[in-house]
Structures are given as structure tokens and as C-alpha cells.
Design a protein around this motif. Structure first.
Motif, PDB file in Angstrom:
ATOM      1  N   GLU A  16       0.868  -1.168   0.038  1.00  0.00           N
ATOM      2  CA  GLU A  16      -0.037   0.082   0.003  1.00  0.00           C
ATOM      3  C   GLU A  16       0.964   1.146   0.076  1.00  0.00           C
ATOM      4  O   GLU A  16       0.596   2.204  -0.761  1.00  0.00           O
ATOM      5  CB  GLU A  16      -0.941   0.137   1.358  1.00  0.00           C
ATOM      6  CG  GLU A  16      -2.163  -0.983   1.078  1.00  0.00           C
ATOM      7  CD  GLU A  16      -3.128  -0.708   0.106  1.00  0.00           C
ATOM      8  OE1 GLU A  16      -3.395   0.454  -0.265  1.00  0.00           O
ATOM      9  OE2 GLU A  16      -3.525  -1.548  -0.539  1.00  0.00           O
ATOM     10  N   GLN A  17       1.934   1.304   0.741  1.00  0.00           N
ATOM     11  CA  GLN A  17       2.771   2.352   0.790  1.00  0.00           C
ATOM     12  C   GLN A  17       3.562   2.731  -0.410  1.00  0.00           C
ATOM     13  O   GLN A  17       3.532   3.689  -1.083  1.00  0.00           O
ATOM     14  CB  GLN A  17       3.828   2.250   1.943  1.00  0.00           C
ATOM     15  CG  GLN A  17       3.480   2.494   3.326  1.00  0.00           C
ATOM     16  CD  GLN A  17       4.393   1.754   4.273  1.00  0.00           C
ATOM     17  OE1 GLN A  17       5.481   1.435   3.870  1.00  0.00           O
ATOM     18  NE2 GLN A  17       4.149   2.148   5.625  1.00  0.00           N
ATOM     19  N   PHE A  18       3.972   1.471  -1.128  1.00  0.00           N
ATOM     20  CA  PHE A  18       4.661   1.602  -2.499  1.00  0.00           C
ATOM     21  C   PHE A  18       3.435   2.184  -3.507  1.00  0.00           C
ATOM     22  O   PHE A  18       3.748   2.993  -4.463  1.00  0.00           O
ATOM     23  CB  PHE A  18       5.155   0.133  -2.978  1.00  0.00           C
ATOM     24  CG  PHE A  18       5.557   0.186  -4.444  1.00  0.00           C
ATOM     25  CD1 PHE A  18       6.698   0.619  -4.650  1.00  0.00           C
ATOM     26  CD2 PHE A  18       4.456  -0.285  -5.312  1.00  0.00           C
ATOM     27  CE1 PHE A  18       7.167   0.563  -6.088  1.00  0.00           C
ATOM     28  CE2 PHE A  18       5.059  -0.418  -6.764  1.00  0.00           C
ATOM     29  CZ  PHE A  18       6.081   0.196  -7.049  1.00  0.00           C
ATOM     30  N   ALA A  20       0.864   4.032  -3.055  1.00  0.00           N
ATOM     31  CA  ALA A  20       0.826   5.575  -2.618  1.00  0.00           C
ATOM     32  C   ALA A  20       1.787   6.363  -3.217  1.00  0.00           C
ATOM     33  O   ALA A  20       1.655   7.409  -3.968  1.00  0.00           O
ATOM     34  CB  ALA A  20       0.766   5.691  -1.279  1.00  0.00           C
ATOM     35  N   GLN A  21       3.210   5.935  -2.790  1.00  0.00           N
ATOM     36  CA  GLN A  21       4.378   6.760  -3.469  1.00  0.00           C
ATOM     37  C   GLN A  21       4.285   6.549  -5.050  1.00  0.00           C
ATOM     38  O   GLN A  21       4.600   7.749  -5.464  1.00  0.00           O
ATOM     39  CB  GLN A  21       5.514   6.092  -2.887  1.00  0.00           C
ATOM     40  CG  GLN A  21       5.654   6.218  -1.484  1.00  0.00           C
ATOM     41  CD  GLN A  21       7.095   5.385  -0.835  1.00  0.00           C
ATOM     42  OE1 GLN A  21       7.404   4.555  -1.466  1.00  0.00           O
ATOM     43  NE2 GLN A  21       7.306   5.869   0.661  1.00  0.00           N
ATOM     44  N   ARG A  22       4.044   5.585  -5.562  1.00  0.00           N
ATOM     45  CA  ARG A  22       4.051   5.507  -6.906  1.00  0.00           C
ATOM     46  C   ARG A  22       2.963   6.388  -7.301  1.00  0.00           C
ATOM     47  O   ARG A  22       3.456   6.995  -8.525  1.00  0.00           O
ATOM     48  CB  ARG A  22       3.669   4.134  -7.286  1.00  0.00           C
ATOM     49  CG  ARG A  22       3.830   3.793  -8.830  1.00  0.00           C
ATOM     50  CD  ARG A  22       3.608   2.525  -9.324  1.00  0.00           C
ATOM     51  NE  ARG A  22       3.552   2.089 -10.677  1.00  0.00           N
ATOM     52  CZ  ARG A  22       2.714   2.316 -11.636  1.00  0.00           C
ATOM     53  NH1 ARG A  22       1.426   2.497 -11.264  1.00  0.00           N
ATOM     54  NH2 ARG A  22       2.848   1.956 -12.778  1.00  0.00           N
ATOM     55  N   GLU A  24       1.765   9.135  -6.151  1.00  0.00           N
ATOM     56  CA  GLU A  24       2.312  10.645  -5.937  1.00  0.00           C
ATOM     57  C   GLU A  24       3.421  10.903  -7.120  1.00  0.00           C
ATOM     58  O   GLU A  24       3.155  11.948  -7.387  1.00  0.00           O
ATOM     59  CB  GLU A  24       3.051  10.707  -4.630  1.00  0.00           C
ATOM     60  CG  GLU A  24       1.746  10.670  -3.542  1.00  0.00           C
ATOM     61  CD  GLU A  24       2.430  10.627  -2.255  1.00  0.00           C
ATOM     62  OE1 GLU A  24       3.690  10.645  -1.833  1.00  0.00           O
ATOM     63  OE2 GLU A  24       1.778  10.265  -1.096  1.00  0.00           O
ATOM     64  N   THR A  25       4.170   9.966  -7.403  1.00  0.00           N
ATOM     65  CA  THR A  25       5.245  10.371  -8.301  1.00  0.00           C
ATOM     66  C   THR A  25       4.814  10.490  -9.593  1.00  0.00           C
ATOM     67  O   THR A  25       4.994  11.363 -10.593  1.00  0.00           O
ATOM     68  CB  THR A  25       6.434   9.119  -8.449  1.00  0.00           C
ATOM     69  OG1 THR A  25       6.811   8.995  -6.949  1.00  0.00           O
ATOM     70  CG2 THR A  25       7.338   9.401  -9.377  1.00  0.00           C
ATOM     71  N   ARG A  28       2.963  13.814  -9.690  1.00  0.00           N
ATOM     72  CA  ARG A  28       4.209  15.080  -9.939  1.00  0.00           C
ATOM     73  C   ARG A  28       4.861  15.149 -11.149  1.00  0.00           C
ATOM     74  O   ARG A  28       4.875  16.153 -11.736  1.00  0.00           O
ATOM     75  CB  ARG A  28       5.316  14.759  -8.788  1.00  0.00           C
ATOM     76  CG  ARG A  28       4.954  15.247  -7.440  1.00  0.00           C
ATOM     77  CD  ARG A  28       6.280  15.316  -6.713  1.00  0.00           C
ATOM     78  NE  ARG A  28       6.942  14.050  -6.652  1.00  0.00           N
ATOM     79  CZ  ARG A  28       6.620  13.020  -5.938  1.00  0.00           C
ATOM     80  NH1 ARG A  28       5.928  13.033  -5.101  1.00  0.00           N
ATOM     81  NH2 ARG A  28       7.493  11.986  -5.879  1.00  0.00           N
TER      82      ARG A  28
END
Length: 106
Positions: A16-18, A20-22, A24-25, A28
Motif C-alpha cells: 500500500e505504501q509503495f 501510494a508513493q508511486r 504521488e510520483t 508530480r
């Protein structure tokens, strides 16, 4: 050899963290590309007047990294295609063909 002993719950949290970070990237990067597209005419104007006081004033205010985008092909890793004749309506992909690790982005 070391083994990983994560529980299913921990593995789920990590995934889930991965994700979410993906996400966001991706957002951006999409915003950055939209900004490039919105401001592409500024680059076209700079290209049309490369050796003028106008261009020099613009370049003087840039960071070395940003200035490198306007450097001739033999200095910035741009291919010769970036300086070939293009249609006036050519978009961002037509103006600069960046080459990294021997591969073109087109």
C-alpha cells in the motif's frame, strides 16, 4: 543468507505504501509535463532568438541544470535531430530529443 519474515499484514502495508508513493510520483510527473506543455512557447521563442540580449538575460537567470537544456547538442547530450527544421506547430517532443545511455526518448 538472510530471510524476510514479514506477516501478510506487513506485506500488505508495504505494498500500500509503495502504491501510494508511486501514485504521488506519477501525479508530480504529470504536473511537470503539463507545465512544460503550457510553457512550450517560451522555449520556442528562445530557440528563435538564440544569440540575442533577450536570450542572454533569460539564460543568465537559470540554474546550470536548466541552462544545460539550451546547450548545443555536442554539450548537453541532445541529438542532432533537435536542430533540424521542424514544422511551426511541432510540440515538445519534436524540439528536443534527449539521449540518455545511448537510447532516444522518441
Amino acid at each position: 543468507m538472510r530471510t524476510c519474515s514479514a506477516t501478510w499484514h506487513q506485506a500488505h502495508q508495504i505494498s500500500e505504501q509503495f502504491l501510494a508513493q508511486r501514485g504521488e510520483t506519477i501525479n508530480r510527473t504529470q504536473k511537470a509535463l503539463e507545465q512544460l506543455a503550457e510553457n512550450w512557447t517560451a522555449l520556442q521563442k528562445l530557440e528563435a532568438h538564440p544569440n540575442t540580449p533577450y536570450a542572454q538575460e533569460i539564460l543568465d537567470g537559470l540554474s546550470p541544470h536548466a541552462r544545460a537544456l539550451t546547450t548545443p547538442p555536442d554539450h548537453a547530450g541532445l541529438t542532432p535531430q533537435s536542430h533540424r527544421a521542424r514544422a511551426p506547430s511541432a510540440g515538445p517532443g519534436a524540439m528536443l530529443t534527449l539521449r540518455r545511455s545511448g537510447r532516444s526518448n522518441t
